[in-house]
Scaffold this active site. Structure first.
Site, PDB file in Angstrom:
ATOM      1  N   HIS A  26     -32.210 -16.498  14.995  1.00  0.00           N
ATOM      2  CA  HIS A  26     -33.645 -16.728  15.106  1.00  0.00           C
ATOM      3  C   HIS A  26     -34.049 -16.708  16.581  1.00  0.00           C
ATOM      4  O   HIS A  26     -33.211 -16.846  17.487  1.00  0.00           O
ATOM      5  CB  HIS A  26     -33.991 -18.084  14.494  1.00  0.00           C
ATOM      6  CG  HIS A  26     -33.168 -19.207  15.073  1.00  0.00           C
ATOM      7  ND1 HIS A  26     -33.439 -19.786  16.293  1.00  0.00           N
ATOM      8  CD2 HIS A  26     -32.051 -19.827  14.603  1.00  0.00           C
ATOM      9  CE1 HIS A  26     -32.548 -20.722  16.554  1.00  0.00           C
ATOM     10  NE2 HIS A  26     -31.687 -20.769  15.547  1.00  0.00           N
ATOM     11  N   CYS A  53      -9.900   8.385  -9.469  1.00  0.00           N
ATOM     12  CA  CYS A  53     -11.153   9.040  -9.098  1.00  0.00           C
ATOM     13  C   CYS A  53     -11.152  10.454  -9.648  1.00  0.00           C
ATOM     14  O   CYS A  53     -10.201  11.220  -9.424  1.00  0.00           O
ATOM     15  CB  CYS A  53     -11.325   9.064  -7.577  1.00  0.00           C
ATOM     16  SG  CYS A  53     -12.832   9.896  -7.034  1.00  0.00           S
ATOM     17  N   GLU A  96     -28.160 -23.376   8.800  1.00  0.00           N
ATOM     18  CA  GLU A  96     -27.208 -23.728   9.853  1.00  0.00           C
ATOM     19  C   GLU A  96     -26.222 -24.777   9.359  1.00  0.00           C
ATOM     20  O   GLU A  96     -26.493 -25.505   8.391  1.00  0.00           O
ATOM     21  CB  GLU A  96     -27.974 -24.242  11.081  1.00  0.00           C
ATOM     22  CG  GLU A  96     -27.112 -24.679  12.257  1.00  0.00           C
ATOM     23  CD  GLU A  96     -26.249 -23.561  12.850  1.00  0.00           C
ATOM     24  OE1 GLU A  96     -25.374 -23.056  12.117  1.00  0.00           O
ATOM     25  OE2 GLU A  96     -26.435 -23.218  14.025  1.00  0.00           O
ATOM     26  N   ASP A 133       0.829  -1.202   0.000  1.00  0.00           N
ATOM     27  CA  ASP A 133       0.000   0.000   0.000  1.00  0.00           C
ATOM     28  C   ASP A 133       0.866   1.256   0.000  1.00  0.00           C
ATOM     29  O   ASP A 133       1.477   1.603   1.010  1.00  0.00           O
ATOM     30  CB  ASP A 133      -0.911  -0.042   1.236  1.00  0.00           C
ATOM     31  CG  ASP A 133      -1.825   1.162   1.345  1.00  0.00           C
ATOM     32  OD1 ASP A 133      -1.952   1.904   0.356  1.00  0.00           O
ATOM     33  OD2 ASP A 133      -2.414   1.348   2.427  1.00  0.00           O
TER      34      ASP A 133
END
Length: 744
Positions: free
Chosen positions: A558, A460, A630, A431
């Site tokens: 749930h 950009c 699940e 980076d």
């Protein structure tokens, strides 16, 4: 209006002075140390704030457990507003605590002067201080009207277009049973979230990158040479970064420059591939990537002995994964050149283009898939070596001392990344700006024969996004942690940006991915050149679907099921009376939290306990995902853990030793669950509206681990309590987390 005015006060492209737009202003203040009996307020001049009377101060809303916010809309040319923050006790007989110092001035959506901290004097002359942030965005009258209409209207059901797993419940007025309303504000149900993760918005992404290997255990480098050409402050402040030692204690060892600086010719291949959507048999959209000239070559046949040696060498570089990821890794390891076993994603782009954000997000995704991935941020290396006081002059191309210093730390970071790969690391994210061919050629020469480099360039052209990123940079970057004048920091960063723009050279060499105006999520382009292989393809697909649009994702199990009561694994039982009560409370919560979100949706598994939990939620489309089912317990489905221990002791012990990799007989492991959840993660990244995910413990552990950047080995132990909602707020500044406990 002064030099500190916000970008939003500038004229629009059509030359109008913003007559058709308004400024949406958000004032934020950290409140992590505010006592429970004190609530943050704002008071000030008429007509915008209300009054200098503390009793009429406007309360700030809790945006999260650590942040309060007050937002309002003003004309771009609004009169100067002066105000102050205050802490208001719940006991009306106790005086308010007004922040110390002069009044704050807001002009054109920008705070003027020194405005980054709010200081309060509590009882006993205890001084506390909180960081203050401001953001101003231009919004059109149409957007304001739409938001107000959405707030006022109840969402009406729309017709379902023949899709069996999508449904919309009727309007609440026609529901058969009333909802279990929440008695108090949602904040009443908020409970403390775990300590901020590495992916938290409170943590600057670059600070989570790797530390230099030459950083000794005591926190100092070997050797010492700090350029004095371009420090903002002439005196050595000795300030540390994240607890690291001050710059004057640090020295560094850099590879021989004669072996680094010699650049070589650009790659001859210039073929640019394009991405095109295609329709799969099941109707799901996919992405086709033309391989071009970079397909892996077959190696010569090996003898049995040499094959065994080779597999031992590559064992450490295999991902901790299952399914497609593992199969693809085997193919890439066996068929590709040796250097292709390690992949370096080298970021390219001007400052304030979202490189570090993209690097952190990609690192998180690849780690979650099971690839050993690390993020190397050259800016962090520079700060640890040279301190945080470097002005814009340090980044000038005609400053030889600055150029040499920046090249040194880039070479050191690259050396560290390659050394880590040779020890078994798989994917390194490098980076930095890497904005010139000379720098990129240096990196390619260092990586030659050791790893494959893919350049990832972010471009950009949206000035609004660039301006927003600049201001976020000043708020968050350690480079400006000592700069108390916010606008002075903005000016210095713009000067730094101008220095980079003068010498910037777009990527045209080697293998690369170009992201052009993709950050807003409103289209843009992506170009790929000389890209092949499973993992590079997954990276491209991930980048195509990510964006920075803020939106909440709500995760919840749930309601309690009958099998939960009995302690049985798996199954497809109905919910208990307690689960039914939670279903009603959840519906009330969703109605309050997402009332104005017309595009929100509810995702469930195909098992009835999640569908019953979602049944009371009305007005939002519901989508069933088999991927959200699940974990498959195989032959153990329906058994209790005691029964497994008694009847299948070997399986019980195997699971106890390694829950991550343990696979139930004829069932699944946690790694299997992660692989089937990848399409869910991609779709959550792609969504621009809120999503409520009602699923199961193992599945939610895996999803939460992705957003919180938790290591794979921790997933089976992540706490995921019943009747609790985890709100993940995704946005440009990272991930914010809230938790709501609706019932025990």
């Amino acid at each position: 209006m002064g030099s500190g005015a916000s970008k939003n006060t500038e004229e629009d492209d059509d030359g109008s002075n913003g007559g058709g737009g308004q400024l949406y202003v958000s004032l934020k203040m950290e409140n992590s140390k505010v006592e429970g009996e004190l609530t943050p307020h704002v008071y000030g001049s008429l007509p915008l704030i209300g009054s200098w009377d503390p009793s009429k101060a406007l309360p700030m809303q809790r945006e999260s457990a650590l942040m309060s916010e007050l937002s309002f809309v003003v004309p771009p040319d609004h009169e100067t507003l002066d105000f102050k923050f205050l802490l208001k006790p719940k006991n009306r007989n106790t005086p308010c605590i007004v922040e110390e110092g002069e009044n704050r001035l807001l002009t054109g959506g920008s705070l003027q002067g020194d405005a980054r901290l709010a200081l309060f004097r509590l009882e006993g002359d205890v001084i506390v201080e909180f960081r203050v942030f401001i953001n101003a965005d231009r919004v059109s009258p149409i957007d304001l009207a739409t938001s107000w209409r959405a707030y006022r209207e109840n969402l009406q059901p729309s017709t379902v277009r023949g899709i069996p797993d999508v449904s919309i419940n009727p309007d609440p007025k026609s529901a058969e049973c009333p909802l279990e309303s929440l008695e108090l504000d949602l904040a009443h149900y908020e409970v403390p979230a775990p300590a901020p993760s590495a992916n938290s918005y409170l943590v600057y992404a670059a600070d989570n990158a790797e530390n230099p290997r030459s950083l000794s255990a005591s926190g100092s480098f070997r050797n010492d040479s700090t350029p004095k050409a371009a420090q903002r402050n002439s005196e050595d402040s000795g300030v540390t970064v994240d607890g690291s030692p001050s710059a004057k204690e640090m020295t560094i060892v850099v590879p021989d420059s004669s072996n680094i600086y010699s650049a070589f010719g650009e790659a001859e291949s210039k073929s640019v591939e394009t991405l095109s959507p295609f329709q799969q048999k099941d109707g799901q959209k996919g992405l086709f990537v033309d391989r071009g000239v970079g397909s892996p070559r077959l190696v010569k046949s090996l003898s049995a002995s040499s094959f065994l040696i080779d597999t031992k060498q590559i064992k450490n570089s295999m991902p901790a994964a299952a399914g497609a990821v593992a199969a693809a890794a085997v193919a890439d390891q066996m068929l590709g050149p040796k250097e292709d076993r390690h992949l370096a994603i080298v970021l390219v782009g001007l400052p304030a283009r979202g490189k570090t954000f993209t690097a952190a997000k990609l690192t998180r995704y690849l780690r979650w898939l099971g690839h050993d991935t690390k993020h190397f941020n050259v800016g962090k290396y520079r700060r640890l070596k040279h301190g945080v006081n470097m002005s814009a002059d340090f980044f000038r191309a005609d400053n030889p001392e600055g150029v040499e210093a920046r090249t040194e730390v880039a070479a050191l970071a690259m050396e560290d990344m390659i050394a880590w790969m040779q020890e078994g690391g798989q994917v390194g994210i490098f980076d930095a700006t890497n904005s010139t061919r000379v720098r990129r050629n240096m990196l390619m020469k260092m990586a030659e024969g050791k790893c494959k480099i893919i350049f990832l360039e972010t471009l950009c052209n949206d000035e609004r996004i660039i301006e927003r990123n600049i201001r976020l940079k000043i708020q968050q970057s350690p480079d400006y942690s000592e700069e108390m004048d916010f606008e002075a920091g903005v000016r210095d960063f713009r000067d730094r940006l101008a220095n980079y723009e003068k010498v910037y050279e777009p990527v045209e060499e080697g293998s690369y991915i170009k992201m052009i105006d993709m950050v807003s999520g409103n289209g843009g382009q992506i170009q790929v050149n000389n890209i092949s292989g499973y993992l590079p393809g997954r990276i491209v697909f991930f980048l195509v679907n990510t964006h920075l649009t803020p939106r909440p994702i709500l995760l919840t199990r749930h309601g309690e099921s009958m099998d939960n009561v009995r302690g049985r694994i798996g199954g497809d039982s109905v919910i208990s009376d307690s689960g039914k009560l939670y279903a009603k409370k959840l519906a009330s919560f969703v109605e309050k939290r997402l009332k104005s979100e017309k595009a929100a949706s509810i995702w469930t598994s195909t098992l009835q306990r999640t569908n019953l939990t979602a049944s009371s939620i009305v007005g939002f489309p519901k989508v069933q995902w088999r991927a959200l089912d699940e974990i498959n317990a195989g032959v153990c489905d329906g058994m209790t853990y005691e029964e497994v221990k008694k009847n299948m002791p070997e399986e019980y012990e195997s699971r106890k030793k390694d829950k991550l990799r343990y696979r139930y007989p004829r069932g699944e492991s946690y790694l299997d669950v992660i692989q089937r959840l990848e399409p869910v993660i991609i779709e959550l990244e792609r969504q621009r509206a809120p999503v409520v995910v009602i699923s199961h413990q193992a599945v939610l552990r895996a999803l939460y681990a992705y957003f919180a950047d938790r290591p794979l080995k921790e997933i089976p132990q992540i706490e995921m309590p019943l009747h609790t909602i985890i709100e993940i707020q995704m946005g440009v500044s990272g991930v914010q987390e809230k938790r709501y406990k609706l019932m025990d």
